[in-house]
Design a protein around this motif. Structure first.
Motif, PDB file in Angstrom:
ATOM      1  N   ALA A   1       0.856   4.091  -2.987  1.00  0.00           N
ATOM      2  CA  ALA A   1       0.627   5.505  -2.691  1.00  0.00           C
ATOM      3  C   ALA A   1       1.762   6.364  -3.239  1.00  0.00           C
ATOM      4  O   ALA A   1       1.519   7.440  -3.805  1.00  0.00           O
ATOM      5  CB  ALA A   1       0.468   5.718  -1.189  1.00  0.00           C
ATOM      6  N   HIS A   2       2.994   5.902  -3.108  1.00  0.00           N
ATOM      7  CA  HIS A   2       4.131   6.650  -3.656  1.00  0.00           C
ATOM      8  C   HIS A   2       4.113   6.642  -5.182  1.00  0.00           C
ATOM      9  O   HIS A   2       4.493   7.638  -5.810  1.00  0.00           O
ATOM     10  CB  HIS A   2       5.447   6.106  -3.120  1.00  0.00           C
ATOM     11  CG  HIS A   2       5.727   6.539  -1.720  1.00  0.00           C
ATOM     12  ND1 HIS A   2       6.111   7.822  -1.393  1.00  0.00           N
ATOM     13  CD2 HIS A   2       5.649   5.861  -0.552  1.00  0.00           C
ATOM     14  CE1 HIS A   2       6.264   7.919  -0.085  1.00  0.00           C
ATOM     15  NE2 HIS A   2       5.985   6.737   0.452  1.00  0.00           N
TER      16      HIS A   2
ATOM     17  N   LEU B   1      -3.281  12.487   1.020  1.00  0.00           N
ATOM     18  CA  LEU B   1      -2.429  13.328   1.872  1.00  0.00           C
ATOM     19  C   LEU B   1      -1.276  13.923   1.076  1.00  0.00           C
ATOM     20  O   LEU B   1      -0.949  15.107   1.208  1.00  0.00           O
ATOM     21  CB  LEU B   1      -1.883  12.515   3.043  1.00  0.00           C
ATOM     22  CG  LEU B   1      -2.847  12.222   4.179  1.00  0.00           C
ATOM     23  CD1 LEU B   1      -2.219  11.242   5.165  1.00  0.00           C
ATOM     24  CD2 LEU B   1      -3.235  13.503   4.885  1.00  0.00           C
ATOM     25  N   MET B   2      -0.653  13.084   0.230  1.00  0.00           N
ATOM     26  CA  MET B   2       0.474  13.560  -0.578  1.00  0.00           C
ATOM     27  C   MET B   2       0.011  14.603  -1.594  1.00  0.00           C
ATOM     28  O   MET B   2       0.703  15.603  -1.814  1.00  0.00           O
ATOM     29  CB  MET B   2       1.141  12.386  -1.285  1.00  0.00           C
ATOM     30  CG  MET B   2       1.860  11.457  -0.341  1.00  0.00           C
ATOM     31  SD  MET B   2       2.576  10.089  -1.268  1.00  0.00           S
ATOM     32  CE  MET B   2       2.781   8.892   0.035  1.00  0.00           C
TER      33      MET B   2
ATOM     34  N   ARG C   1      -3.554   7.664   1.660  1.00  0.00           N
ATOM     35  CA  ARG C   1      -2.168   8.156   1.736  1.00  0.00           C
ATOM     36  C   ARG C   1      -1.865   9.063   0.544  1.00  0.00           C
ATOM     37  O   ARG C   1      -1.222  10.100   0.683  1.00  0.00           O
ATOM     38  CB  ARG C   1      -1.173   7.001   1.769  1.00  0.00           C
ATOM     39  CG  ARG C   1      -1.084   6.287   3.082  1.00  0.00           C
ATOM     40  CD  ARG C   1      -0.133   5.088   2.952  1.00  0.00           C
ATOM     41  NE  ARG C   1      -0.067   4.338   4.167  1.00  0.00           N
ATOM     42  CZ  ARG C   1       0.906   4.434   5.063  1.00  0.00           C
ATOM     43  NH1 ARG C   1       1.904   5.265   4.858  1.00  0.00           N
ATOM     44  NH2 ARG C   1       0.894   3.705   6.145  1.00  0.00           N
TER      45      ARG C   1
ATOM     46  N   ARG D   1       0.808  -1.225   0.000  1.00  0.00           N
ATOM     47  CA  ARG D   1       0.000   0.000   0.000  1.00  0.00           C
ATOM     48  C   ARG D   1       0.841   1.274   0.000  1.00  0.00           C
ATOM     49  O   ARG D   1       0.484   2.243  -0.672  1.00  0.00           O
ATOM     50  CB  ARG D   1      -0.984  -0.004   1.155  1.00  0.00           C
ATOM     51  CG  ARG D   1      -0.337   0.082   2.504  1.00  0.00           C
ATOM     52  CD  ARG D   1      -1.319   0.022   3.613  1.00  0.00           C
ATOM     53  NE  ARG D   1      -0.541   0.051   4.843  1.00  0.00           N
ATOM     54  CZ  ARG D   1      -1.017  -0.164   6.022  1.00  0.00           C
ATOM     55  NH1 ARG D   1      -2.291  -0.402   6.162  1.00  0.00           N
ATOM     56  NH2 ARG D   1      -0.248  -0.118   7.068  1.00  0.00           N
ATOM     57  N   VAL D   2       1.954   1.294   0.720  1.00  0.00           N
ATOM     58  CA  VAL D   2       2.805   2.489   0.737  1.00  0.00           C
ATOM     59  C   VAL D   2       3.446   2.683  -0.630  1.00  0.00           C
ATOM     60  O   VAL D   2       3.502   3.809  -1.146  1.00  0.00           O
ATOM     61  CB  VAL D   2       3.861   2.398   1.854  1.00  0.00           C
ATOM     62  CG1 VAL D   2       4.838   3.555   1.772  1.00  0.00           C
ATOM     63  CG2 VAL D   2       3.185   2.376   3.219  1.00  0.00           C
TER      64      VAL D   2
ATOM     65  N   SER E   1      -6.511   2.417   2.071  1.00  0.00           N
ATOM     66  CA  SER E   1      -5.398   3.029   2.789  1.00  0.00           C
ATOM     67  C   SER E   1      -4.416   3.678   1.814  1.00  0.00           C
ATOM     68  O   SER E   1      -3.953   4.804   2.046  1.00  0.00           O
ATOM     69  CB  SER E   1      -4.686   1.972   3.639  1.00  0.00           C
ATOM     70  OG  SER E   1      -3.540   2.510   4.244  1.00  0.00           O
ATOM     71  N   ALA E   2      -4.107   3.007   0.718  1.00  0.00           N
ATOM     72  CA  ALA E   2      -3.192   3.564  -0.278  1.00  0.00           C
ATOM     73  C   ALA E   2      -3.767   4.836  -0.883  1.00  0.00           C
ATOM     74  O   ALA E   2      -3.056   5.830  -1.076  1.00  0.00           O
ATOM     75  CB  ALA E   2      -2.904   2.536  -1.371  1.00  0.00           C
TER      76      ALA E   2
ATOM     77  N   ASP F   1      -8.409  13.072   5.088  1.00  0.00           N
ATOM     78  CA  ASP F   1      -7.824  14.124   5.912  1.00  0.00           C
ATOM     79  C   ASP F   1      -8.689  15.376   5.832  1.00  0.00           C
ATOM     80  O   ASP F   1      -8.864  15.956   4.757  1.00  0.00           O
ATOM     81  CB  ASP F   1      -6.415  14.433   5.423  1.00  0.00           C
ATOM     82  CG  ASP F   1      -5.785  15.597   6.149  1.00  0.00           C
ATOM     83  OD1 ASP F   1      -6.010  15.720   7.373  1.00  0.00           O
ATOM     84  OD2 ASP F   1      -5.064  16.381   5.513  1.00  0.00           O
TER      85      ASP F   1
END
Length: 120
Positions: free
Chosen positions: A28-29, A65-66, A62, A24-25, A58-59, A92
């Motif tokens: 997101a990146h 947010l970015m 994230r 997931r991280v 979740s991804a 967020d």
């Protein structure tokens, strides 16, 4: 996993596969890298799966947010009503609002209509 195109000045990123917890991280990146390459274009993320798992949500959150950190507006499309509610409830609240749609055309129309506000 991530497929992208530009449609009417909007970056449309399609996620055709579910994200597993361990990736997931990275996903997101990956989204953030695409967003940075197309700034200031607004972004629409399309979740094609009718059932969306928590790691995918979740991804996306994230990535939201970015995008907020880059002052890029983002919308999400999912056919799943429960996923739409979860995304809206968990986005967020301190940054730009995450708008969630049921159909891609609606999201692109909305984001393309907003584009002149920051493209000038």
């Amino acid at each position: 996993m991530l497929h992208h195109r530009i449609e009417r000045g909007v970056l449309v990123i399609t996620m055709r596969d579910e994200v597993d917890l361990g990736h997931r991280v990275a996903v997101a990146h990956g989204i953030a890298d695409l967003v940075r390459a197309h700034v200031p274009a607004p972004v629409v993320i399309v979740l094609e799966d009718p059932v969306v798992r928590a790691a995918t949500l979740s991804a996306v959150l994230r990535a939201h947010l970015m995008c907020g950190g880059l002052d890029v507006l983002m919308a999400v499309v999912t056919p799943s009503a429960p996923a739409r509610r979860l995304l809206e409830a968990n986005a967020d609240a301190g940054g730009t609002r995450l708008v969630v749609f049921a159909r891609t055309g609606q999201a692109v129309d909305a984001m393309a209509g907003l584009r002149p506000l920051w493209a000038a």
